[in-house]
Design an enzyme around this catalytic site. Structure first.
Site, PDB file in Angstrom:
ATOM      1  N   HIS A  67       0.756  -1.239  -0.006  1.00 47.61           N
ATOM      2  CA  HIS A  67       0.085   0.143  -0.066  1.00 47.61           C
ATOM      3  C   HIS A  67       0.943   1.162  -0.108  1.00 47.61           C
ATOM      4  CE1 HIS A  67      -3.811  -2.024   1.821  1.00 47.61           C
ATOM      5  NE2 HIS A  67      -3.392  -2.655   0.380  1.00 47.61           N
TER       6      HIS A  67
ATOM      7  N   CYS B 135      -2.135  -0.620   7.440  1.00 47.81           N
ATOM      8  CA  CYS B 135      -1.635   0.885   7.216  1.00 47.81           C
ATOM      9  C   CYS B 135      -1.640   1.553   8.587  1.00 47.81           C
ATOM     10  CB  CYS B 135      -2.001   1.320   6.174  1.00 47.81           C
ATOM     11  SG  CYS B 135      -1.422   0.718   4.597  1.00 47.81           S
TER      12      CYS B 135
ATOM     13  N   CYS C 147      -6.155   1.378   5.209  1.00 44.47           N
ATOM     14  CA  CYS C 147      -6.674   0.070   5.885  1.00 44.47           C
ATOM     15  C   CYS C 147      -6.120  -0.113   7.464  1.00 44.47           C
ATOM     16  CB  CYS C 147      -6.100  -1.226   4.733  1.00 44.47           C
ATOM     17  SG  CYS C 147      -4.416  -1.419   5.375  1.00 44.47           S
TER      18      CYS C 147
ATOM     19  N   GLU D 203       0.764   4.021   1.820  1.00 50.62           N
ATOM     20  CA  GLU D 203       1.007   4.253   3.154  1.00 50.62           C
ATOM     21  C   GLU D 203       2.357   3.477   3.588  1.00 50.62           C
ATOM     22  OE1 GLU D 203      -3.215   4.271   3.161  1.00 50.62           O
ATOM     23  OE2 GLU D 203      -1.908   3.449   2.396  1.00 50.62           O
TER      24      GLU D 203
END
Length: 177
Positions: free
Chosen positions: A86, A114, A111, A88
């Protein structure tokens, strides 16, 4: 000999939030994910960009051998979810300094995985653009993590003027080129 002085029209300037979200949006264009392009920018208390990231496959692997599909009826091995890093997480991994007290600008609400990383790095605020998974369990867990860690989170709604100006500016740039 006099020089013409051009003064900046303050109303035409974008806010720091809009500026950094636009940077996160630009980062998202690097993603090869056909369905979800997500970008992230992490900024310090002086409004300096510390790091950025976008969602993509694990660095150094042959992406042609990894699936981009999202069909959940097949095993995780045959979906992108088992392989994608992801935005992040990418940004956090590539930071070369402490992220304590920083702000995260991300195009999609983080999410729960993260959220754990963000909380562990003592990031103080998350500013997001889209929250399309708001009603999912994953998203509720992320919010709970942020609440328990004292991390502020808020949705950025760019002003209509800014969006119109951006469109006008892009059109002008491309027509002058």
């Amino acid at each position: 000999m006099s020089e013409e002085v051009n003064y900046i029209n303050v109303k035409s300037e974008i806010s720091w939030d809009e500026y950094f979200m636009l940077q996160a949006m630009m980062a998202s264009f690097r993603s090869k994910d056909p369905s979800s392009k997500v970008g992230c920018v992490i900024v310090d208390e002086n409004n300096h960009q510390v790091t950025m990231g976008y969602n993509g496959m694990v660095a150094g692997v042959d992406e042609s051998k990894i699936p981009w599909g999202r069909e959940t009826t097949v095993g995780l091995e045959f979906q992108k979810y088992g392989y994608v890093v992801h935005s992040e997480a990418n940004a956090i991994m590539h930071a070369n300094r402490s992220l304590e007290g920083t702000r995260v600008y991300v195009t999609l609400f983080p999410c729960n995985e993260c959220a754990k990383l963000i909380a562990s790095k003592k990031i103080k605020e998350v500013i997001f653009l889209n929250d399309k998974y708001r009603d999912t369990e994953n998203n509720r867990i992320a919010r709970k993590i942020f609440d328990l860690a004292g991390i502020n989170y808020r949705k950025l709604v760019p002003e209509k003027e800014v969006l119109n100006s951006l469109g006008d500016h892009l059109q002008k740039l491309f027509h002058e080129a």
